[in-house]
Enzyme design. Structure first.
Site, short mmCIF file in Angstrom:
data_model
loop_
_atom_site.label_atom_id
_atom_site.label_comp_id
_atom_site.label_asym_id
_atom_site.label_seq_id
_atom_site.Cartn_x
_atom_site.Cartn_y
_atom_site.Cartn_z
N CYS A 57 0.84 -1.20 0.00
CA CYS A 57 0.00 0.00 0.00
C CYS A 57 0.87 1.25 0.00
O CYS A 57 1.80 1.37 0.82
CB CYS A 57 -0.91 0.00 1.22
SG CYS A 57 -2.00 1.44 1.33
N CYS A 63 0.25 6.25 7.07
CA CYS A 63 -1.00 5.81 7.70
C CYS A 63 -0.73 4.95 8.92
O CYS A 63 0.21 4.14 8.92
CB CYS A 63 -1.83 5.05 6.67
SG CYS A 63 -3.38 4.39 7.32
N GLU A 287 -25.45 -11.52 26.97
CA GLU A 287 -24.70 -10.33 26.54
C GLU A 287 -25.20 -9.14 27.36
O GLU A 287 -26.37 -9.09 27.75
CB GLU A 287 -24.95 -10.09 25.04
CG GLU A 287 -24.46 -8.78 24.48
CD GLU A 287 -22.95 -8.62 24.59
OE1 GLU A 287 -22.53 -7.61 25.18
OE2 GLU A 287 -22.21 -9.48 24.09
N CYS A 361 -9.30 -11.56 21.90
CA CYS A 361 -8.60 -10.52 21.14
C CYS A 361 -7.42 -9.97 21.94
O CYS A 361 -6.85 -8.94 21.57
CB CYS A 361 -9.56 -9.39 20.75
SG CYS A 361 -10.33 -8.56 22.16
#
Length: 404
Positions: A57, A63, A287, A361
Site C-alpha cells: 500500500c 497511515c 450479553e 482478542c
C-alpha cells in the site's frame, strides 16, 4: 549512531538495546536515525532483513492503519503466534497450534474512519502513525472495495456536520442492504440537521445512517447473516472484522462444541456463534447489551430449522453466570472484551462445564484465564491464531478446552 534491531514489540515496532523503539523495522536489521527519548525517527535501513518486502500500500509509511506491511506474510504469522506462545509461557503453558488463518487483503468489512473539515472542503481516512493527523487513503489495501465507498460519505458528513475545531468518528460496516453508517461526535442534533442527514443518506444510497444512538434514516435493513438467520443489529454493534476471519473462528468453535446438546454463549453479541450453533444444539446467549439480545432473538424467531435459542441481557462483569446456572450446559463459548473474563472463568470451573471454546482478542488476558482453567482441571487441547487484522500488530485467537 547505529542500532541493531533485536526483536519486535507487541505494537509492531522494532526494539534495539536501551530499549530504543524503531517503527517499520525488523529483527536483525542494522539501522540509523535520530533518537528522540526512546523513539528513533528519520530511520535509515543500513542492512535490511531478508524478511523485508515492499509494502503493498502506498499509504503505509504515513497511515497508522497498518504496522507490518514491510514484513513478509510468513514472518507476520510467526510473530503473531510468538506473541501468543510468550503469553502462555509466562504462565507455564503450551499447546498445539493449528495453522494460522489470515484474512486476505481488501477484506475488512468494518472500520472507523476519522473525518474533519478543512478550510475549503473535508477529508477522511485513518490517523497517521502516533499522530492525530488524518491520512487520506484512496488506494487502501486493507478495506473491502465496497467499504471504500464510505470514504466520500465520511467526507460529506464532516463537511456538513463537523465543527471546524473537532472531527467525526464514522463507523462504517458492510451489510446485506449496503453501507451501515454510525456517526459519533459532531454538532448537537437538531431538526435541520436531521433533514440534511436524511438527504445525505439518500444521495449516497446508504442502508442506514445513525447519529450516536438515534437512527436518522433506514432505507434498507442492514442485515447480517449468522448461520441461516438474518439479524438487524443495533447501530454500532460489534461485528467480526472480516467474513473470512469469522468463518475461521466459527469453524473452530463448532469443532470444540461437537457432541454438546446444550450450549451457553457468553458475551454473545448479536449471535455470531449462538445462531450457527443452534443448528446443532439448544443455545442460551448472554450479553450485556439488551439491544443486541433483542436483535439476536428476532433473528432466531424469523429463521427456519434452528433449535431453541434463549437470550439474556446481563452485565457479566458484575453478575457472571453462577455454577447453578451453568451446570445445565455441557458446552460453553466465551468471547470476552480485551479485559478477559476472570470472574466468569472461575464460575465455569466450579460448574465443571465439559467443553469450552474461548475466543480472545488479547493474548495476555487469555493466557491468564487459560492458566486458571488448566489449574481447574481443563486441558488446553488446541489453539489457532486468527489474523483478521492483516498487517497490524493485533492478535486474535480461538482455543479449545476440555475437562480432564
Amino acid at each position: 549512531m547505529s542500532y541493531l534491531i533485536e526483536r519486535l514489540g507487541h505494537q509492531g515496532d522494532g526494539i534495539a538495546a536501551g530499549p530504543v523503539f524503531a517503527p517499520m523495522t525488523l529483527p536483525g536489521e542494522q539501522v540509523t536515525g535520530t533518537l528522540n527519548g526512546q523513539r528513533l525517527t528519520d530511520i535509515r535501513i543500513e542492512a535490511p532483513s531478508d524478511r523485508r518486502v515492499a509494502p503493498p500500500c502506498r499509504h503505509f509509511k504515513a497511515c497508522g492503519g497498518c504496522q507490518l506491511q514491510h514484513a513478509d506474510d510468513a514472518f507476520v504469522a510467526t510473530f503473531k503466534e510468538g506473541v501468543v506462545r510468550a503469553a502462555l509461557a509466562a504462565h507455564g503453558l503450551e499447546t498445539a497450534f493449528l495453522p494460522i488463518a489470515t484474512s486476505p487483503a481488501q477484506a475488512r468489512r468494518r472500520a472507523t474512519l476519522s473525518a474533519r473539515r478543512t478550510k475549503k472542503a473535508a477529508m477522511a481516512g485513518f490517523h497517521g502513525r502516533a499522530s492525530d493527523v488524518i491520512v487520506e487513503i484512496p488506494d487502501c489495501r486493507l478495506l473491502h472495495p465496497d467499504l471504500m465507498h464510505a470514504v466520500p460519505v465520511a467526507e460529506a458528513l464532516a463537511l456538513h456536520t463537523a465543527s471546524r475545531k473537532g472531527g467525526l468518528d464514522v463507523a462504517v460496516c458492510l451489510s446485506q442492504g449496503g453501507l451501515d453508517v454510525h456517526i459519533m461526535g459532531g454538532k448537537p442534533l437538531d431538526g435541520p440537521l436531521r433533514v440534511m442527514l436524511a438527504q445525505l443518506a439518500e444521495t449516497h444510497d446508504l442502508a442506514r445512517l445513525s447519529w450516536e444512538d438515534e437512527v436518522i434514516a433506514m432505507r434498507r435493513a442492514p442485515l447480517q447473516r449468522f448461520g441461516t438467520a438474518d439479524v438487524l443489529p443495533p447501530p454500532g454493534a460489534f461485528l467480526q472484522a472480516t467474513a473470512e476471519g469469522e468463518a475461521a473462528l466459527l469453524a473452530d468453535v463448532k469443532a470444540a462444541m461437537e457432541g454438546a446438546t446444550r450450549i451457553v454463549d457468553i458475551f454473545a453479541g448479536c449471535g455470531t456463534f449462538a445462531l450457527p450453533l443452534s443448528q446443532m444444539a439448544r443455545t442460551h446467549a448472554v450479553e450485556g447489551d439488551s439491544g443486541m439480545m433483542d436483535a439476536l432473538d428476532a433473528g432466531w424467531r424469523k429463521a427456519d430449522g434452528l433449535k431453541q435459542v434463549t437470550v439474556e441481557a446481563r452485565d457479566l462483569y458484575r453478575r457472571p453466570l453462577l455454577p447453578d446456572e451453568l451446570k445445565r450446559y455441557d458446552g460453553a463459548v466465551i468471547d470476552p472484551p480485551r479485559a478477559g473474563a476472570e470472574a466468569q472463568i472461575a464460575q465455569l470451573i466450579t460448574a465443571g462445564v465439559q467443553r469450552i471454546a474461548y475466543v480472545s482478542c488479547n493474548p495476555v488476558t487469555f493466557a491468564r484465564d487459560a492458566a486458571a482453567l488448566v489449574a481447574g482441571g481443563y486441558i488446553l487441547s488446541a489453539l489457532r491464531v486468527v489474523d483478521q487484522f492483516r498487517w497490524s500488530s493485533h492478535v486474535e485467537l480461538v482455543a479449545r478446552f476440555t475437562l480432564a
